[in-house]
Every structure is written in structure tokens, then in C-alpha cells.
Design a protein around this motif. Structure first.
Motif, PDB file in Angstrom:
ATOM      1  N   THR A  50      39.528  47.169 101.761  1.00  0.00           N
ATOM      2  CA  THR A  50      40.182  45.870 101.622  1.00  0.00           C
ATOM      3  C   THR A  50      39.652  45.116 100.414  1.00  0.00           C
ATOM      4  OG1 THR A  50      40.543  45.725 104.000  1.00  0.00           O
ATOM      5  CG2 THR A  50      40.625  43.662 102.754  1.00  0.00           C
ATOM      6  N   ARG A  51      38.328  45.140 100.233  1.00  0.00           N
ATOM      7  CA  ARG A  51      37.756  44.450  99.074  1.00  0.00           C
ATOM      8  C   ARG A  51      38.197  45.093  97.764  1.00  0.00           C
ATOM      9  NH1 ARG A  51      32.537  45.166  99.122  1.00  0.00           N
ATOM     10  NH2 ARG A  51      32.406  46.319 101.075  1.00  0.00           N
ATOM     11  N   PHE A  52      38.399  46.412  97.763  1.00  0.00           N
ATOM     12  CA  PHE A  52      38.919  47.062  96.557  1.00  0.00           C
ATOM     13  C   PHE A  52      40.335  46.573  96.262  1.00  0.00           C
ATOM     14  CE2 PHE A  52      41.426  50.495  94.633  1.00  0.00           C
ATOM     15  CZ  PHE A  52      40.744  50.630  93.432  1.00  0.00           C
ATOM     16  N   ILE A  53      41.187  46.502  97.279  1.00  0.00           N
ATOM     17  CA  ILE A  53      42.550  46.000  97.077  1.00  0.00           C
ATOM     18  C   ILE A  53      42.517  44.567  96.572  1.00  0.00           C
ATOM     19  CG2 ILE A  53      44.730  45.457  98.228  1.00  0.00           C
ATOM     20  CD1 ILE A  53      44.215  48.450  97.796  1.00  0.00           C
ATOM     21  N   GLU A  54      41.588  43.777  97.105  1.00  0.00           N
ATOM     22  CA  GLU A  54      41.500  42.365  96.707  1.00  0.00           C
ATOM     23  C   GLU A  54      41.050  42.190  95.270  1.00  0.00           C
ATOM     24  OE1 GLU A  54      40.570  40.419 101.112  1.00  0.00           O
ATOM     25  OE2 GLU A  54      38.918  40.892  99.756  1.00  0.00           O
ATOM     26  N   LEU A  55      40.450  43.214  94.677  1.00  0.00           N
ATOM     27  CA  LEU A  55      40.124  43.139  93.244  1.00  0.00           C
ATOM     28  C   LEU A  55      41.371  42.884  92.408  1.00  0.00           C
ATOM     29  CD1 LEU A  55      37.578  46.083  92.705  1.00  0.00           C
ATOM     30  CD2 LEU A  55      37.070  43.643  92.869  1.00  0.00           C
ATOM     31  N   PHE A  56      42.530  43.294  92.931  1.00  0.00           N
ATOM     32  CA  PHE A  56      43.767  43.194  92.169  1.00  0.00           C
ATOM     33  C   PHE A  56      44.777  42.230  92.782  1.00  0.00           C
ATOM     34  CE2 PHE A  56      41.905  47.430  91.960  1.00  0.00           C
ATOM     35  CZ  PHE A  56      41.673  47.554  90.595  1.00  0.00           C
ATOM     36  N   THR A  57      44.442  41.638  93.932  1.00  0.00           N
ATOM     37  CA  THR A  57      45.408  40.765  94.611  1.00  0.00           C
ATOM     38  C   THR A  57      44.975  39.309  94.663  1.00  0.00           C
ATOM     39  OG1 THR A  57      44.437  41.326  96.771  1.00  0.00           O
ATOM     40  CG2 THR A  57      46.312  42.648  96.021  1.00  0.00           C
ATOM     41  N   ILE A  58      43.690  39.023  94.703  1.00  0.00           N
ATOM     42  CA  ILE A  58      43.219  37.637  94.720  1.00  0.00           C
ATOM     43  C   ILE A  58      43.105  37.161  93.274  1.00  0.00           C
ATOM     44  CG2 ILE A  58      41.315  36.100  95.321  1.00  0.00           C
ATOM     45  CD1 ILE A  58      40.730  37.869  97.691  1.00  0.00           C
ATOM     46  N   PRO A  59      43.797  36.104  92.887  1.00  0.00           N
ATOM     47  CA  PRO A  59      43.850  35.730  91.470  1.00  0.00           C
ATOM     48  C   PRO A  59      42.479  35.567  90.810  1.00  0.00           C
ATOM     49  CG  PRO A  59      45.505  34.522  92.696  1.00  0.00           C
ATOM     50  CD  PRO A  59      44.702  35.274  93.710  1.00  0.00           C
ATOM     51  N   ARG A  60      41.557  34.839  91.450  1.00  0.00           N
ATOM     52  CA  ARG A  60      40.257  34.619  90.822  1.00  0.00           C
ATOM     53  C   ARG A  60      39.522  35.947  90.608  1.00  0.00           C
ATOM     54  NH1 ARG A  60      35.714  35.653  89.630  1.00  0.00           N
ATOM     55  NH2 ARG A  60      33.815  34.449  89.949  1.00  0.00           N
ATOM     56  N   VAL A  61      39.591  36.834  91.611  1.00  0.00           N
ATOM     57  CA  VAL A  61      38.909  38.122  91.516  1.00  0.00           C
ATOM     58  C   VAL A  61      39.641  39.036  90.539  1.00  0.00           C
ATOM     59  CG1 VAL A  61      38.008  40.070  92.823  1.00  0.00           C
ATOM     60  CG2 VAL A  61      38.135  37.825  93.895  1.00  0.00           C
ATOM     61  N   ARG A  62      40.959  38.977  90.542  1.00  0.00           N
ATOM     62  CA  ARG A  62      41.744  39.828  89.638  1.00  0.00           C
ATOM     63  C   ARG A  62      41.432  39.526  88.176  1.00  0.00           C
ATOM     64  NH1 ARG A  62      46.629  38.658  91.328  1.00  0.00           N
ATOM     65  NH2 ARG A  62      47.092  37.093  89.742  1.00  0.00           N
ATOM     66  N   ARG A  63      41.226  38.250  87.857  1.00  0.00           N
ATOM     67  CA  ARG A  63      40.905  37.908  86.464  1.00  0.00           C
ATOM     68  C   ARG A  63      39.532  38.433  86.057  1.00  0.00           C
ATOM     69  NH1 ARG A  63      43.049  32.674  88.689  1.00  0.00           N
ATOM     70  NH2 ARG A  63      45.300  32.921  88.397  1.00  0.00           N
ATOM     71  N   ALA A  64      38.588  38.384  86.984  1.00  0.00           N
ATOM     72  CA  ALA A  64      37.278  38.976  86.709  1.00  0.00           C
ATOM     73  C   ALA A  64      37.388  40.487  86.559  1.00  0.00           C
ATOM     74  CB  ALA A  64      36.294  38.619  87.823  1.00  0.00           C
ATOM     75  N   THR A  65      38.211  41.108  87.395  1.00  0.00           N
ATOM     76  CA  THR A  65      38.423  42.560  87.310  1.00  0.00           C
ATOM     77  C   THR A  65      38.989  42.941  85.950  1.00  0.00           C
ATOM     78  OG1 THR A  65      38.835  42.654  89.696  1.00  0.00           O
ATOM     79  CG2 THR A  65      39.610  44.514  88.371  1.00  0.00           C
ATOM     80  N   TRP A  66      39.961  42.193  85.500  1.00  0.00           N
ATOM     81  CA  TRP A  66      40.586  42.472  84.212  1.00  0.00           C
ATOM     82  C   TRP A  66      39.592  42.263  83.071  1.00  0.00           C
ATOM     83  CZ3 TRP A  66      43.781  45.010  81.492  1.00  0.00           C
ATOM     84  CH2 TRP A  66      44.260  44.560  80.270  1.00  0.00           C
ATOM     85  N   ALA A  67      38.860  41.162  83.104  1.00  0.00           N
ATOM     86  CA  ALA A  67      37.913  40.873  82.022  1.00  0.00           C
ATOM     87  C   ALA A  67      36.810  41.921  81.952  1.00  0.00           C
ATOM     88  CB  ALA A  67      37.308  39.479  82.208  1.00  0.00           C
ATOM     89  N   SER A  68      36.252  42.289  83.108  1.00  0.00           N
ATOM     90  CA  SER A  68      35.196  43.299  83.105  1.00  0.00           C
ATOM     91  C   SER A  68      35.747  44.649  82.665  1.00  0.00           C
ATOM     92  CB  SER A  68      34.558  43.411  84.495  1.00  0.00           C
ATOM     93  OG  SER A  68      35.472  43.927  85.436  1.00  0.00           O
ATOM     94  N   GLY A  69      36.975  44.951  83.083  1.00  0.00           N
ATOM     95  CA  GLY A  69      37.589  46.206  82.658  1.00  0.00           C
ATOM     96  C   GLY A  69      37.796  46.265  81.156  1.00  0.00           C
ATOM     97  N   VAL A  70      38.175  45.135  80.560  1.00  0.00           N
ATOM     98  CA  VAL A  70      38.379  45.092  79.108  1.00  0.00           C
ATOM     99  C   VAL A  70      37.088  45.384  78.357  1.00  0.00           C
ATOM    100  CG1 VAL A  70      38.849  43.529  77.181  1.00  0.00           C
ATOM    101  CG2 VAL A  70      40.415  43.616  79.112  1.00  0.00           C
ATOM    102  N   VAL A  71      35.996  44.711  78.733  1.00  0.00           N
ATOM    103  CA  VAL A  71      34.748  44.925  77.985  1.00  0.00           C
ATOM    104  C   VAL A  71      34.196  46.325  78.218  1.00  0.00           C
ATOM    105  CG1 VAL A  71      34.144  42.485  77.859  1.00  0.00           C
ATOM    106  CG2 VAL A  71      33.362  43.820  79.821  1.00  0.00           C
ATOM    107  N   MET A  72      34.425  46.872  79.419  1.00  0.00           N
ATOM    108  CA  MET A  72      33.963  48.232  79.688  1.00  0.00           C
ATOM    109  C   MET A  72      34.776  49.265  78.908  1.00  0.00           C
ATOM    110  SD  MET A  72      31.298  48.490  81.546  1.00  0.00           S
ATOM    111  CE  MET A  72      30.327  47.965  82.964  1.00  0.00           C
ATOM    112  N   ILE A  73      36.094  49.133  78.890  1.00  0.00           N
ATOM    113  CA  ILE A  73      36.930  50.055  78.119  1.00  0.00           C
ATOM    114  C   ILE A  73      36.627  49.928  76.635  1.00  0.00           C
ATOM    115  CG2 ILE A  73      39.305  50.564  77.447  1.00  0.00           C
ATOM    116  CD1 ILE A  73      40.158  49.719  80.269  1.00  0.00           C
ATOM    117  N   ALA A  74      36.403  48.687  76.183  1.00  0.00           N
ATOM    118  CA  ALA A  74      36.124  48.460  74.761  1.00  0.00           C
ATOM    119  C   ALA A  74      34.856  49.184  74.319  1.00  0.00           C
ATOM    120  CB  ALA A  74      36.002  46.967  74.487  1.00  0.00           C
ATOM    121  N   GLN A  75      33.875  49.332  75.231  1.00  0.00           N
ATOM    122  CA  GLN A  75      32.658  50.039  74.855  1.00  0.00           C
ATOM    123  C   GLN A  75      32.946  51.492  74.520  1.00  0.00           C
ATOM    124  OE1 GLN A  75      29.248  50.856  77.683  1.00  0.00           O
ATOM    125  NE2 GLN A  75      28.252  49.334  76.381  1.00  0.00           N
TER     126      GLN A  75
END
Length: 642
Positions: free
Chosen positions: A380-405
Motif C-alpha cells: 500500500t505504501r508503495f502504491i501511495e508513492l504515486f497516488t498521494i500528491p505530496r508523496v508523489r512529488r517527492a517520488t518524482w523529485a528523488s527519481g529525477v536526481v537518481m536517474i540524472a546520476q
């Protein structure tokens, strides 16, 4: 969404009343404020970083503190510290006017700014142990870097020469994929398994227990690699190595972030990258030391990585456990004991304990009122990484910096620098020396970030370093076209070193540090698992494909491709990575409550024109309008006076 932080509804109510009051004059005159969750979320959309204690009447605050102490089973003798700490947390900028504070306590708070690196030995001991964990990661990477020059031939998977004169021949092509697979195995393991199993292990074992378990894998796997007789055995041992690496990558940055004070959190958490770079440097030293000992040299290069794991296994349990992990488990007495060891005074420990609790309760209340289901299951918490707006934005931001590396191209150097330098025309041993220089540059130039991470900020360092990584990596690739051998070797090494010098203080330390801080406590472990899995997925793709890309496109094409990806990563960071410096982990809820459309409009419509006017029109005095408002930035003088 998260585990219940409080067990008593009255505690939730007392805290929820705090932000629903505004000062109507001075002293104790208060008027009701709008209390619906929609209004509060709308305020968050405007970038409001709210202090839930702001505006609460003094008597109500002190009563709530006393109730909090009793409900959480905290010793009675810490109540005075909690009361004074709550008054400071209510108005951090106005602590000088809190009459109850002793002068020594005021001085301790002043020293948080005047002497921001002055902290107890237990905090630095924790960071030292975490730095050793990081050094293991770097050494593990570099061991394979040097061994790549000889283990393929030793294990019967040559990628040139013995398999035919044509590097595109079928056998050479097949062996290139096998070598890439062996090198990518730790990353594949982290992506598929180790990164995700870190979540339940952190839940049950805590930060220290998970790190200790990772250290066991990091201690034993190098011996298995050194004794491998086939490439399959080597791949299996590197899979075990990947388990240790994945557990550390998820847990260590989070552990450092949760134990660190807000004003130096960036500098301390980025020790992960500094000492990863140091581990890379030590690995290059080990590669050189055994590089010419004969046919067993590659075995010693792989096996040497066990060395830094020894102090980590022996020393981990002497660290104080994360107070936020204790709070999440409802163990407030343990959290208090940890904070006492991690802060200079009991006042500061009490302030942090109560303020963290208040922010988490306020976060919990908003989640409940928004109608979101509280559920602690991993899925459930994994799904919420992409469904709760505040958490989804953190997921996206962290994903960007990780992919950028991975997009920036650093790991084509970290994993294969010896191979790349050898292709510039030098001997295998000279290539090891060139890799040694890369390791030294990577370590030395990581240090400036320690002192700029919390002043310049995470985002500013990224925006500065990516354009410079673009041109330096592109130039390094073009230098392979130089016909003169000596000039070619010198030019390639020079621009690879320049590239590393720009990478080390920016995209080097930021991704793991940034990902460790952006998620709320309820999703921090699963969020970090996502970030680490993302990083290692693309890292494993790079490791898997690079031997073949080098054979087909040569270094010029490979370097040019990754140089172009630096510009793509720069654009992604500009529009999707908010700044997090000088904010507590809980205050970042306000930062990530701003929708990305609004954030992107602000960047293109406000920040970019301001930067153009300041840089090219020389309007140095022009101030960029702020997107966020922080309740704690201004002091309400006299608010806490007797």
C-alpha cells in the motif's frame, strides 16, 4: 497512510487546534481561523511551511506538553526541558525573548548558528560509521574496475584477442554481454530485491540492525569473488555483494538524515558521497598495489573490498539509533535517550523531540481529514508513492536526481575507467594509474560540498555542475580523435579529471542525500527503496551495455551520447527538483505540497527571467520573489514573554 504516531485522540486534537488560531493583537488575544482541510491544503499549495505550534496560547501549549509527557511515559524530570523546548519550537527566531530559558541554554541555541559544527561525539561517531559504509560502496565499485582488465581472460570470457580479431564477431559480442552482466549484477540485485527488502528490514531491525546485516554481506562476498572459478560463481557472489550494497544505500543516508540537526543535515548526509569517493580512491590504490602480481591479481582486487567492512561490523551497535525510527515505533523514551546523545543540551533534545512529534501529529491529522486510509503494509505504501500528491512529488523529485546520476555518465568512468584509459593507447598498468588519478580527483573535489550544501543548497549545486559536466565529458570524448598518442592520452585524462571535479560537489553527493530527506516519515523507507532501485536499475543498464557500446561506437560516440544526456538532466532538475536546505524533515511537507505545474510556472516565469536580468542585464540588486513562506522565518518578539 502511515502508522499511528499517537495513540490518544486527545493528543491529536490538542495539536490540531494549534494551527487553527491566529494572533488578533498581542498577548493572549486569539481569533478562530478556518479549520477545514481544504483551506489548509490550499495554503500548502501556496508554499506555506507551517509550524503547528505557532499561535497556540501559552497555557494550552504547556498543558499539551504535560499531557504528551505523561502519555508517552517520559520521565517526570524532563518536563521542564520539554516546556522550555516547546516554547522555543513555537517561535524559533524569538528564543531570546523566552524568559524561562537560562543563559547557557540561549547560548547553546546561538551556537547552532555561530558554531554550527559543534556537536556531541555520538553524532560524529554515527557519521563516521556511516562514512565507512559509504567507503565500502566505493571500494566495491573500483575492485571490479581494475579486475575488468584481467578476469575475463582468466575465466574464459575474453572480449578481444583470443575470441578473434574482429570486436564485432559473435564470440566477442557474447562475451562482452557476459562481462557487462557480471559487472551489473550488484545493481540488478539492488533493483530487483535488496532495495525493496530494506523496507521491512528497517521496520523490524531499525537503522542500525539493517546496516549491520549489510556489513555482514559486504564482509563475506569479497572472499567469494576472490575464490570464484567460473564467471557464474563470480556473478553469484556479486549478487550477494549487491544485497549488502542495497541495504546500505537505502539505510545509511536515511540514518544520517534522521540523526542530524537541520542546519548541517546536508553537510553530514553528503558524507555518503565523500566517503564513497574515498572508497573509490582506496580501491584504485588496492588495484595498483596488486596490479602486477600475476594471474591472481584480479582475485586480490576483488577480495580487498572486505577490509572496510570489518570496522562497520564491529562498531555499528555503538551508534545511537534514529530517534525518528523510535518515534515511529511509539518508543518515545528511547527517542529521548537518542536525542540526548545527539544534541548538545537536554533543552535542544526536548525541543526537537516535541517539535518532531507536533509536526507528525499535524501531518497525520491532515491525512485523516483528507480521507486517506492509514495502512502500514509495504504494498500500500508503495502504491501511495504515486497516488498521494505530496508523496508523489517527492517520488518524482528523488527519481529525477537518481536517474540524472546515471545519465551524467559518471559510472562509465567509475566502473570502466581502466578499460577506457586503456583504449586511449596506454598499457594496463598505466591505465590503473590513470584510474588512481580519477579516484583522487573524485575524493578531493567532493569536500567543497560539505560546506556549500547547506548554504548554496542542493538545487544550486546541481544547476551549476551539469552544464560543466556536459562540455568536459564531450571534450574528453573528442580527444580520442587526436592522432598523436601522447597528446591523446594526456588530453583524455585531463578532461576526464575535469569532468570528475565538477561531478563530485554536485550530482555526486546530492541524489542519495536528497532522497533520504524528501519523503515523510511514513514513507521514508519505501521511498528511499524506490529511489535506490531507480538509481541501480539505470546503473545496471549502463554496466550491462557499456562494454558493447564501447566495441561498437568507440569512446567518442559513448562520451558524446552521455554528454548530451547531461543537458536533458539539467532541464529535468530545473523544472522538478525543489530546494530543501535549512528545513526540517517534517517542514518539507510544505515544500512538496506545491503542485509541479505551479512549480514549473514559477521556474520559467519568475526564476529564469530573474536569472537573465541578474546575469546579463547586470541587475545585481534585484531579489527573486519567494515561492514558499515559512512560519519560522520571522520572529514574533515578545510572543513568549512572561
Amino acid at each position: 497512510m502511515a502508522e499511528k504516531i499517537v495513540s490518544n485522540e486527545q493528543a491529536v486534537l490538542s495539536h490540531s487546534e494549534a494551527p487553527n488560531k491566529i494572533e488578533n493583537g498581542s498577548g493572549d488575544n486569539f481569533a478562530p481561523q478556518k479549520t477545514d482541510v481544504g483551506t489548509q491544503l490550499a495554503e500548502a499549495y501556496e508554499g506555506e511551511i507551517r509550524n503547528p505550534l505557532k499561535g497556540m496560547p501559552r497555557q494550552q501549549l504547556l498543558e499539551d506538553v504535560a499531557r504528551f509527557r505523561a502519555e508517552k511515559g517520559l520521565p517526570e524530570d524532563i518536563l521542564p526541558y520539554l516546556e522550555r523546548g516547546a516554547l522555543v519550537a513555537q517561535n524559533p527566531a524569538g528564543f531570546e525573548h523566552v524568559a524561562e530559558l537560562e543563559e547557557s541554554e540561549k547560548q547553546a541555541i546561538r551556537d547552532e548558528v555561530l558554531h554550527r559544527w559543534r556537536h556531541p561525539w555520538a553524532l560524529y561517531y554515527t557519521i563516521v560509521l556511516n562514512s565507512i559504509a559509504a567507503a565500502i560502496q566505493g571500494w566495491d565499485q573500483t575492485a571490479s574496475n581494475g579486475a575488468n582488465l584481467s578476469f575475463p581472460d582468466a575465466l574464459g570470457i575474453p572480449t578481444s584477442g583470443a575470441c578473434g580479431p574482429d570486436p564485432n564477431a559473435g564470440l566477442c559480442a557474447k562475451n562482452s554481454w557476459i562481462v557487462g552482466f557480471v559487472n551489473a549484477m550488484p545493481g540488478i540485485t539492488i533493483t530487483v530485491f535488496a532495495g525493496w527488502v530494506s523496507d521491512p528490514l528497517n521496520h523490524y531491525l531499525g537503522r542500525r540492525g539493517t546496516i549491520w546485516l549489510a556489513a555482514i554481506f559486504s564482509l563475506l562476498a569479497p572472499f567469494g569473488m576472490a575464490l570464484s572459478q567460473t564467471w557464474g560463481q563470480l556473478a553469484a557472489c556479486r549478487m550477494l555483494l549487491g544485497i549488502g550494497m542495497g541495504l546500505k544505500e537505502v539505510t545509511v543516508p536515511v540514518f544520517s538524515a534522521e540523526n542530524s540537526p537541520t542546519n548541517i543535515r546536508g553537510g553530514l548526509v553528503m558524507s555518503w558521497q565523500v566517503w564513497t569517493a574515498f572508497g573509490i580512491f582506496l580501491g584504485t590504490c588496492a588495484n595498483l598495489a596488486v596490479g602486477e602480481v600475476g594471474t591472481i591479481g584480479w582475485r586480490l582486487q576483488f577480495g580487498s573490498a572486505f577490509i572496510p567492512a570489518v570496522p562497520l561490523v564491529l562498531g555499528t551497535w555503538f551508534c545511537p539509533e534514529s530517534p525518528r525510527w523510535y518515534i515511529k515505533k511509539g518508543r518515545y523514551v528511547n527517542a529521548w535517550n537518542s536525542l540526548v546523545r545527539l544534541r548538545n543540551t537536554k533543552l535542544q533534545a526536548a525541543r526537537d523531540l516535541y517539535y518532531i512529534h507536533a509536526l507528525l501529529v499535524d501531518e497525520e491529522r491532515l491525512i485523516q481529514e483528507a480521507g486517506l486510509k492509514v495502512n502500514s503494509s509495504m504494498f500500500t505504501r508503495f502504491i501511495e508513492l504515486f497516488t498521494i500528491p505530496r508523496v508523489r512529488r517527492a517520488t518524482w523529485a528523488s527519481g529525477v536526481v537518481m536517474i540524472a546520476q546515471q545519465m551524467c555518465g559518471i559510472n562509465i568512468i567509475s566502473y570502466y575507467s581502466s578499460t577506457i584509459f586503456e583504449q586511449s593507447g596506454v598499457s594496463a598498468h598505466t591505465a590503473l594509474w590513470a584510474s588512481f588519478g580519477f579516484g583522487a580527483i573524485n575524493f578531493v573535489f567532493a569536500w567543497p560540498a560539505v560546506f556549500t550544501m547547506d548554504t548554496w543548497g542542493r538545487r544550486a549545486l546541481l544547476l551549476f555542475t551539469f552544464p560543466n559536466m556536459f562540455w568536459s565529458l564531450l571534450t574528453a570524448g573528442l580527444c580520442y580523435l587526436i592522432s598523436n598518442e601522447h597528446a591523446r592520452i594526456a588530453a583524455v585524462a585531463t578532461f576526464v579529471y575535469i569532468f570528475a571535479a565538477f561531478y563530485s560537489p554536485g550530482e555526486g553527493p546530492v541524489p542519495f542525500m536528497y532522497s533520504a530527506e524528501v519523503f515523510p516519515l511514513s514513507h521514508r523507507e519505501i521511498g528511499m527503496s524506490w529511489a535506490v532501485a531507480t538509481n541501480n536499475f539505470w546503473g545496471s543498464i549502463l554496466s550491462l551495455t557499456l562494454p558493447r557500446l564501447l566495441a561498437v561506437f568507440k569512446p567518442v560516440g559513448v562520451f558524446g551520447f552521455y554528454a548530451g544526456l547531461n543537458l536533458v538532466a539539467l532541464l529535468m532538475i530545473f523544472v522538478a527538483v525543489p530546494e530543501t536546505k535549512q528545513k526540517s524533515l517534517e517542514e518539507l511537507d510544505g515544500v512538496f505540497s506545491v503542485p509541479y505545474r505551479k512549480y514549473a510556472r514559477y521556474q520559467f516565469g519568475t526564476v529564469l527571467p530573474w536569472w537573465f536580468r541578474r546575469t546579463f542585464l547586470r541587475k545585481r540588486g534585484e531579489v527573486c520573489p519567494e515561492l514558499y513562506h515559512n512560519d519560522n522565518d520571522a520572529s514574533d518578539v515578545g510572543e513568549n514573554s512572561a
